[in-house]
Design a protein around this motif. Structure first.
Motif, PDB file in Angstrom:
ATOM      1  N   ARG A   1    -135.320 103.795 -25.534  1.00 29.77           N
ATOM      2  CA  ARG A   1    -134.647 102.559 -25.316  1.00 29.77           C
ATOM      3  C   ARG A   1    -134.652 103.190 -23.920  1.00 29.77           C
ATOM      4  NH1 ARG A   1    -130.596 102.972 -29.067  1.00 29.77           N
ATOM      5  NH2 ARG A   1    -129.535 105.187 -28.701  1.00 29.77           N
ATOM      6  N   LYS A   2    -134.894 104.088 -22.628  1.00 27.75           N
ATOM      7  CA  LYS A   2    -135.242 104.867 -21.739  1.00 27.75           C
ATOM      8  C   LYS A   2    -137.201 103.783 -21.553  1.00 27.75           C
ATOM      9  CE  LYS A   2    -135.681 108.170 -18.535  1.00 27.75           C
ATOM     10  NZ  LYS A   2    -137.640 107.482 -18.356  1.00 27.75           N
ATOM     11  N   LEU A   3    -137.831 104.365 -22.717  1.00 30.33           N
ATOM     12  CA  LEU A   3    -139.210 103.927 -21.724  1.00 30.33           C
ATOM     13  C   LEU A   3    -139.113 102.871 -22.162  1.00 30.33           C
ATOM     14  CD1 LEU A   3    -140.662 106.958 -24.412  1.00 30.33           C
ATOM     15  CD2 LEU A   3    -141.052 106.747 -22.490  1.00 30.33           C
ATOM     16  N   ASN A   4    -138.699 102.123 -22.964  1.00 28.67           N
ATOM     17  CA  ASN A   4    -139.043 100.598 -23.196  1.00 28.67           C
ATOM     18  C   ASN A   4    -138.614  99.856 -21.763  1.00 28.67           C
ATOM     19  OD1 ASN A   4    -139.625 100.450 -25.931  1.00 28.67           O
ATOM     20  ND2 ASN A   4    -138.071  99.896 -26.796  1.00 28.67           N
ATOM     21  N   ALA A   5    -136.994  99.936 -21.532  1.00 28.34           N
ATOM     22  CA  ALA A   5    -136.483 100.192 -19.718  1.00 28.34           C
ATOM     23  C   ALA A   5    -137.533 100.219 -18.891  1.00 28.34           C
ATOM     24  CB  ALA A   5    -135.077 100.535 -19.590  1.00 28.34           C
ATOM     25  N   ASP A   6    -138.210 101.348 -19.303  1.00 32.99           N
ATOM     26  CA  ASP A   6    -139.310 101.350 -18.034  1.00 32.99           C
ATOM     27  C   ASP A   6    -140.426 100.301 -17.769  1.00 32.99           C
ATOM     28  OD1 ASP A   6    -137.273 103.812 -16.720  1.00 32.99           O
ATOM     29  OD2 ASP A   6    -138.454 104.789 -18.192  1.00 32.99           O
ATOM     30  N   LEU A   7    -140.766 100.252 -19.015  1.00 29.93           N
ATOM     31  CA  LEU A   7    -142.206  99.197 -18.964  1.00 29.93           C
ATOM     32  C   LEU A   7    -141.526  97.647 -18.336  1.00 29.93           C
ATOM     33  CD1 LEU A   7    -144.818  98.681 -19.922  1.00 29.93           C
ATOM     34  CD2 LEU A   7    -144.219  98.137 -22.280  1.00 29.93           C
TER      35      LEU A   7
END
Length: 434
Positions: A100-106
């Motif tokens: 979820r964090k990596l999705n949010a970062d992108l």
């Protein structure tokens, strides 16, 4: 595992395959290259997803092995597998948080990148590089000897504009309109909405003026331009333009092909903090915190959006033609376009009191930029999968600036204002305001 949010600003696959073209288009808008950063973020995300998928597969196979080990009486082996499954479950749980964090970062990295300009948009840094497309009409010739007055001089002298009382009520950048000036503003708005619905084929909508964050994200005001918005204690936002609720009518929808093009219009108040405009246009009504605007929004199929832009521009121009106002149309350069636009035309009306042209309408095509943020699609009759729609928006026109233009262009030497012919039915038939 969590799903990647579908409302992406750009297709990361397209960026991977067209990294140089993507960065070159951003450079035209004065932005730093971003393809490598976005691809690196996506690489991290994809690598992590692969690890999670492998962990899920191992968890499933280990769970099956537990039963077999118990059936064979190998309790030690079964316990080892149980311990392994527990560790995998813990990894997957923490891994889903990381995903979820990596999705949010992108998504956050994409959210602040502007739309890519059309190839025919003139390249430039600011409004001085905009290109003249055409002019219409001629500047008015006044028979009186004095220099033409500005709108606030005319309005105050007629007792129809009260900035002092507005400041007492609400602060700077507000006005109280009274009497026939207030009626003239109302007449302009009603005239515009009537023309667009009765002659131009738009469907009238009365949308909410308070929205949550999702519609503002969808049209591109959030997250980059939050300082320009008014936010309430309930976390609603006052709409900066009716483009926000009108465009988001199709958010999350899959429209049938025969529903397009969809054309809607609304006459609403708009609210802007005017952040960054300190000291600009402090006199009069040119730059207000609250103003009325007749908004035009079109939802089209991809291959029809550029033609729809020309149609929308013609609809906005038609209002000024009917009002008998001199104006020019400018094609905005890459450095002066709005965040979500691929191509924009500004209509600039002549204001004799200021002896200059001022923007009164802006018409933009956004391609699928907003549609991706909103996840707005349509289902072509001859295709298996839905496609993103294209969105357009424009002012048809800004009512307050229309009022300014009428006051300054139709002023008389005695301080009265001649009512344009098309507005007389909305003004009870009177010829002059005095």
């Amino acid at each position: 595992m969590t799903a990647v949010r579908e409302a992406k600003m750009f297709d990361i696959k397209w960026i991977r395959e067209n990294a140089e073209a993507f960065d070159a288009a951003l450079a035209k808008r004065g932005y730093e290259p971003s393809a490598a950063k976005l691809i690196a973020l996506d690489d991290s995300r994809r690598s992590h997803i692969t690890k999670l998928q492998e962990a899920q597969e191992r968890r499933n196979s280990a769970s099956k092995e537990i039963g077999k080990a118990k059936g064979a009486g190998d309790n030690a082996r079964a316990q080892d597998l149980i311990d392994e499954v527990a560790q995998i479950k813990a990894f997957i749980q923490s891994g889903e948080d990381e995903e979820r964090k990596l999705n949010a970062d992108l998504e956050a990295a994409m959210a602040v990148i502007p739309n890519l300009p059309q190839d025919d948009v003139p390249e430039g840094a600011d409004e001085s590089d905009n290109a003249l497309l055409r002019t219409h009409g001629v500047k008015p010739v006044f028979t009186f000897n004095e220099a033409p007055k500005e709108h606030f001089e005319l309005g105050e002298a007629l007792g129809g504009m009260d900035f002092a009382t507005a400041a007492k009520l609400s602060g700077s950048r507000f006005v109280v309109l009274k009497g026939q000036i207030a009626r003239l503003e109302r007449a302009l708005g009603q005239f515009m909405i009537d023309v667009h619905t009765q002659e131009h084929g738009y469907t009238e909508v009365s949308p909410p003026l308070l929205v949550n964050s999702d519609p503002l994200y969808g049209t591109g005001q959030l997250p980059k331009f939050e300082e320009d918005l008014f936010k309430t204690e309930t976390s609603h936002y006052l709409v900066p333009t009716a483009e926000v609720p009108l465009t988001n009518l199709v958010a999350g929808e899959i429209l049938p092909e025969d529903a397009l093009p969809m054309r809607v219009t609304a006459l609403t108040y708009c609210f802007r903090s005017e952040a960054g405009s300190a000291g600009r246009d402090t006199r009069g009504m040119l730059r207000q915190h609250q103003f009325e605007k007749c908004e035009l929004v079109s939802i089209t199929k991809p291959g029809e959006s550029l033609a729809e832009l020309e149609r929308m521009l013609d609809c906005a121009e038609n209002i000024l033609k009917k009002l008998g106002l001199h104006y020019r149309v400018m094609t905005l350069c890459t450095g002066d376009m709005g965040f979500g636009a691929r191509k924009t035309y500004d209509i600039e009306v002549w204001l004799p009191g200021q002896d200059t042209y001022r923007e009164i309408s802006s018409c933009s095509v956004c391609g699928d930029f907003q549609a991706r943020r909103m996840n707005a699609r349509f289902r072509p009759a001859d295709a298996k999968h839905p496609l993103h729609v294209h969105t357009l928006n424009g002012s048809g026109i800004a009512v307050g600036r229309g009022l300014i233009a009428v006051l300054e262009n139709y002023q008389n030497g005695d301080g009265t204002i001649t009512v344009p012919d098309v507005l007389k039915p909305y003004m009870g038939g009177i010829d002059k305001i005095g």
